[in-house]
Design a protein around this motif. Structure first.
Motif, short mmCIF file in Angstrom:
data_model
loop_
_atom_site.label_atom_id
_atom_site.label_comp_id
_atom_site.label_asym_id
_atom_site.label_seq_id
_atom_site.Cartn_x
_atom_site.Cartn_y
_atom_site.Cartn_z
N GLN A 87 -48.38 44.78 -42.09
CA GLN A 87 -47.23 43.53 -42.04
C GLN A 87 -46.31 43.05 -41.78
OE1 GLN A 87 -47.30 41.94 -44.61
NE2 GLN A 87 -49.09 43.77 -46.00
N VAL A 88 -46.66 41.62 -40.91
CA VAL A 88 -45.84 41.44 -39.92
C VAL A 88 -44.29 41.82 -40.19
CG1 VAL A 88 -44.65 39.03 -39.13
CG2 VAL A 88 -47.16 39.27 -39.74
N ASP A 89 -43.76 41.96 -41.11
CA ASP A 89 -42.57 42.67 -41.29
C ASP A 89 -41.49 43.85 -40.88
OD1 ASP A 89 -43.06 43.43 -43.74
OD2 ASP A 89 -41.47 42.93 -45.08
N SER A 90 -43.13 44.75 -40.26
CA SER A 90 -42.92 45.18 -39.61
C SER A 90 -43.06 45.38 -38.33
CB SER A 90 -44.05 46.79 -40.65
OG SER A 90 -44.94 46.70 -39.96
N VAL A 91 -43.01 44.65 -37.67
CA VAL A 91 -43.61 44.89 -36.54
C VAL A 91 -41.68 44.10 -36.03
CG1 VAL A 91 -44.54 43.43 -34.30
CG2 VAL A 91 -45.84 44.18 -36.47
N LYS A 92 -41.62 44.99 -35.18
CA LYS A 92 -39.88 44.57 -34.03
C LYS A 92 -41.03 43.98 -32.79
CE LYS A 92 -35.78 45.40 -32.79
NZ LYS A 92 -35.95 44.94 -30.94
N VAL A 93 -40.47 42.18 -32.59
CA VAL A 93 -40.58 42.64 -30.86
C VAL A 93 -39.37 42.75 -30.76
CG1 VAL A 93 -40.76 40.27 -29.17
CG2 VAL A 93 -42.15 39.98 -31.94
N GLY A 94 -39.29 43.45 -28.84
CA GLY A 94 -38.37 42.99 -28.26
C GLY A 94 -38.15 42.17 -27.51
N GLU A 95 -36.52 42.54 -27.08
CA GLU A 95 -36.05 40.81 -25.86
C GLU A 95 -37.35 41.09 -25.00
OE1 GLU A 95 -34.83 38.64 -26.75
OE2 GLU A 95 -33.98 39.46 -29.07
N THR A 96 -37.10 39.78 -24.61
CA THR A 96 -38.01 39.96 -22.99
C THR A 96 -37.41 40.78 -21.54
OG1 THR A 96 -38.86 38.37 -23.43
CG2 THR A 96 -38.37 38.71 -21.42
N ASN A 97 -37.96 41.98 -21.32
CA ASN A 97 -37.40 42.74 -20.37
C ASN A 97 -38.36 43.47 -19.12
OD1 ASN A 97 -35.70 44.50 -18.56
ND2 ASN A 97 -35.06 45.57 -20.72
N THR A 98 -38.32 42.60 -18.58
CA THR A 98 -38.76 42.92 -16.86
C THR A 98 -38.51 44.39 -16.49
OG1 THR A 98 -37.51 42.01 -15.01
CG2 THR A 98 -39.11 40.60 -16.28
N ASP A 99 -38.24 45.09 -16.36
CA ASP A 99 -37.88 46.36 -16.17
C ASP A 99 -38.91 47.48 -17.06
OD1 ASP A 99 -35.65 46.22 -14.52
OD2 ASP A 99 -33.98 46.22 -16.19
N VAL A 100 -38.87 46.81 -18.96
CA VAL A 100 -39.62 47.36 -19.40
C VAL A 100 -41.44 46.79 -19.20
CG1 VAL A 100 -40.55 47.50 -21.75
CG2 VAL A 100 -38.46 47.31 -21.34
N ILE A 101 -41.63 45.32 -19.51
CA ILE A 101 -43.13 44.61 -18.79
C ILE A 101 -42.96 43.74 -18.13
CG2 ILE A 101 -44.44 43.46 -19.92
CD1 ILE A 101 -45.36 46.03 -21.08
N PRO A 102 -43.02 43.99 -16.34
CA PRO A 102 -43.29 42.31 -15.82
C PRO A 102 -43.41 41.37 -16.37
CG PRO A 102 -44.56 44.08 -15.05
CD PRO A 102 -44.00 44.71 -16.06
#
Length: 141
Positions: A123-138
């Motif tokens: 379900q979409v409500d079980s997915v949390k999108v983390g804040e944009t962070n270039t330390d995690v994903i450039p």
């Protein structure tokens, strides 16, 4: 001198399918038409004259007005691809995803959550999108 809007309009993309400086074709492009419509609907020229009159009549108090078009490429994937970090939590089955996109009002976080939910079958409500962070994903540039 020139007004800033004149320079912006000269640099704006025009036509049905213009090509950006980075060689991306902008399919279904209508920002130039919408820009003119917004200026018309907002009575931009008349308001510029009102601002000019006000500024001439008032020595210390001043007003300003501006319109700034923004065109952001769509569906652009870098030649190297794009990345995401997807964490599936075994305790409750929820998902946290981090991606290299930047949310500027186009709804990219919602779209990423929808793609993750569809791909994983949750379900979409079980997915949390983390804040944009270039330390995690450039941003893959």
């Amino acid at each position: 001198g020139k007004y800033a809007e004149e320079v912006r309009e000269k640099n704006m993309l025009h036509g049905q399918a213009p090509i950006t400086p980075w060689k991306q074709e902008m399919e279904f492009y209508n920002a130039d038409m919408l820009y003119e419509r917004v200026k018309s609907d907002a009575r931009y020229k008349a308001r510029c004259q009102e601002v000019e009159s006000f500024n001439q009549e008032h020595r210390w108090r001043k007003r300003g007005i501006s319109v700034v078009p923004l065109c952001y490429g769509h569906s652009y994937i870098y030649a190297a691809g794009s990345g995401a970090l997807v964490n599936i939590h075994s305790s409750d089955g929820s998902v946290t995803v981090y991606h290299g996109g930047c949310e500027i009002g186009q709804g990219i976080h919602v779209k990423v959550a929808q793609v993750v939910a569809m791909t994983l079958g949750c379900q979409v409500d079980s997915v949390k999108v983390g804040e944009t962070n270039t330390d995690v994903i450039p941003n893959m540039r």
